[in-house]
Design an enzyme around this catalytic site. Structure first.
Site, PDB file in Angstrom:
ATOM      1  N   HIS A 147       0.848  -1.209   0.000  1.00  9.28           N
ATOM      2  CA  HIS A 147       0.000   0.000   0.000  1.00  9.28           C
ATOM      3  C   HIS A 147       0.880   1.254   0.000  1.00  9.28           C
ATOM      4  CE1 HIS A 147      -3.137  -2.703   2.123  1.00  9.28           C
ATOM      5  NE2 HIS A 147      -3.532  -2.523   0.876  1.00  9.28           N
ATOM      6  N   LYS A 151     -17.347  -6.440   8.446  1.00  5.14           N
ATOM      7  CA  LYS A 151     -16.268  -7.325   7.968  1.00  5.14           C
ATOM      8  C   LYS A 151     -15.382  -7.824   9.116  1.00  5.14           C
ATOM      9  CE  LYS A 151     -14.182  -6.928   3.622  1.00  5.14           C
ATOM     10  NZ  LYS A 151     -13.332  -6.148   2.669  1.00  5.14           N
ATOM     11  N   ARG A 209      -1.312  -6.461  -8.342  1.00  6.59           N
ATOM     12  CA  ARG A 209      -0.058  -7.200  -8.164  1.00  6.59           C
ATOM     13  C   ARG A 209       0.150  -8.218  -9.268  1.00  6.59           C
ATOM     14  NH1 ARG A 209      -2.175  -8.395  -2.287  1.00  6.59           N
ATOM     15  NH2 ARG A 209      -3.946  -8.649  -3.673  1.00  6.59           N
TER      16      ARG A 209
HETATM   17  O1  PNS Z   1      -8.877  -3.334  -0.030  1.00  8.53           O
HETATM   18  P1  PNS Z   1     -10.122  -3.873  -0.651  1.00  8.53           P
HETATM   19  O2  PNS Z   1     -10.958  -4.610   0.385  1.00  8.53           O
HETATM   20  O3  PNS Z   1      -9.861  -4.707  -1.877  1.00  8.53           O
HETATM   21  O4  PNS Z   1     -10.978  -2.572  -1.121  1.00  8.53           O
HETATM   22  C1  PNS Z   1     -12.251  -2.731  -1.722  1.00  8.53           C
HETATM   23  C2  PNS Z   1     -13.006  -1.397  -1.698  1.00  8.53           C
HETATM   24  C3  PNS Z   1     -13.106  -0.889  -0.277  1.00  8.53           C
HETATM   25  C4  PNS Z   1     -12.268  -0.385  -2.545  1.00  8.53           C
HETATM   26  C5  PNS Z   1     -14.432  -1.627  -2.306  1.00  8.53           C
HETATM   27  O5  PNS Z   1     -15.004  -2.753  -1.691  1.00  8.53           O
HETATM   28  C6  PNS Z   1     -15.364  -0.433  -2.105  1.00  8.53           C
HETATM   29  O6  PNS Z   1     -15.151   0.625  -2.637  1.00  8.53           O
HETATM   30  N1  PNS Z   1     -16.419  -0.631  -1.337  1.00  8.53           N
HETATM   31  C7  PNS Z   1     -17.375   0.429  -1.046  1.00  8.53           C
HETATM   32  C8  PNS Z   1     -18.752   0.077  -1.567  1.00  8.53           C
HETATM   33  C9  PNS Z   1     -18.810   0.277  -3.066  1.00  8.53           C
HETATM   34  O7  PNS Z   1     -18.641   1.367  -3.565  1.00  8.53           O
HETATM   35  N2  PNS Z   1     -19.067  -0.835  -3.781  1.00  8.53           N
HETATM   36  C10 PNS Z   1     -19.101  -0.845  -5.228  1.00  8.53           C
HETATM   37  C11 PNS Z   1     -17.697  -0.958  -5.795  1.00  8.53           C
HETATM   38  S1  PNS Z   1     -17.756  -1.512  -7.440  1.00  8.53           S
END
Ligand code: PNS
Length: 168
Positions: A20, A44, A93
């Site tokens: 990150h 979560k 990655r």
């Molecule tokens: O680190 P991660 O868990 O892979 O991040 C995923 C994240 C937080 C970027 C994604 O789940 C997110 O933006 N969630 C918020 C809800 C949302 O907008 N969902 C639609 C995304 S297509």
């Protein structure tokens, strides 16, 4: 005057890793402002609380003058709109990440056509690092040195000691 370019780097950051940090460093150099957005999703059951993760990310991002860290609820596109961001930054990655990231990027653009996603590859030195594996290592008592920033390592060590004390 050209419009300032604001990007959001969203994620769960449970915990923040050197991968990150690598993406933060690259994105901070590309955009005028980078907002690191931590999804606050208690359902979560994260290993580290939202407050702890935000504090750790702020520590890690402190050397970058144009990076801020905030948590958000709900849809990422709404958070991006509220911060006037035109770009989402995500790290990939390898091939396994690409399908998921592409689907998410296209879905976010469907909901917010002005919002593009930039996928950055981290340095190969940190490309193997994943929060999921770091969580496993930390939960099983292994060392996470070299996988996470020092401040995160210290927080995970303190958490492990607290857990041990509770077990006795
Ligand atoms: O680190 P991660 O868990 O892979 O991040 C995923 C994240 C937080 C970027 C994604 O789940 C997110 O933006 N969630 C918020 C809800 C949302 O907008 N969902 C639609 C995304 S297509």
């Amino acid at each position: 005057m050209p419009q300032s370019r604001i990007a959001i780097f969203p994620g769960s950051f449970d915990p923040p890793t050197l991968g990150h940090l690598d993406i933060i460093q690259r994105a901070a150099a590309m955009f005028d402002t980078l907002v690191v957005g931590l999804l606050d999703n208690p359902s979560k059951h994260p290993m580290l609380s939202t407050v702890d993760r935000v504090a750790l990310l702020r520590k890690v991002a402190a050397p970058f003058g144009n990076v801020t860290v905030e948590s958000y609820h709900g849809l990422l596109v709404d958070f991006a709109r509220s911060r006037q961001a035109s770009v989402i930054v995500r790290g990939i990655r390898g091939g396994a990440d690409l399908d998921y990231e592409r689907q998410m990027a296209d879905t976010n653009r469907h909901m917010h056509p002005g919002l593009d996603t930039v996928l950055l590859t981290p340095s190969p030195a940190v490309a193997h690092i994943s929060s999921t594996l770091v969580r496993q290592i930390a939960n099983l008592g292994g060392s996470v040195r070299g996988l996470v920033p020092e401040a995160v390592e210290a927080a995970l060590t303190a958490r492990a000691h607290a857990g041990r004390t509770q077990q006795v």
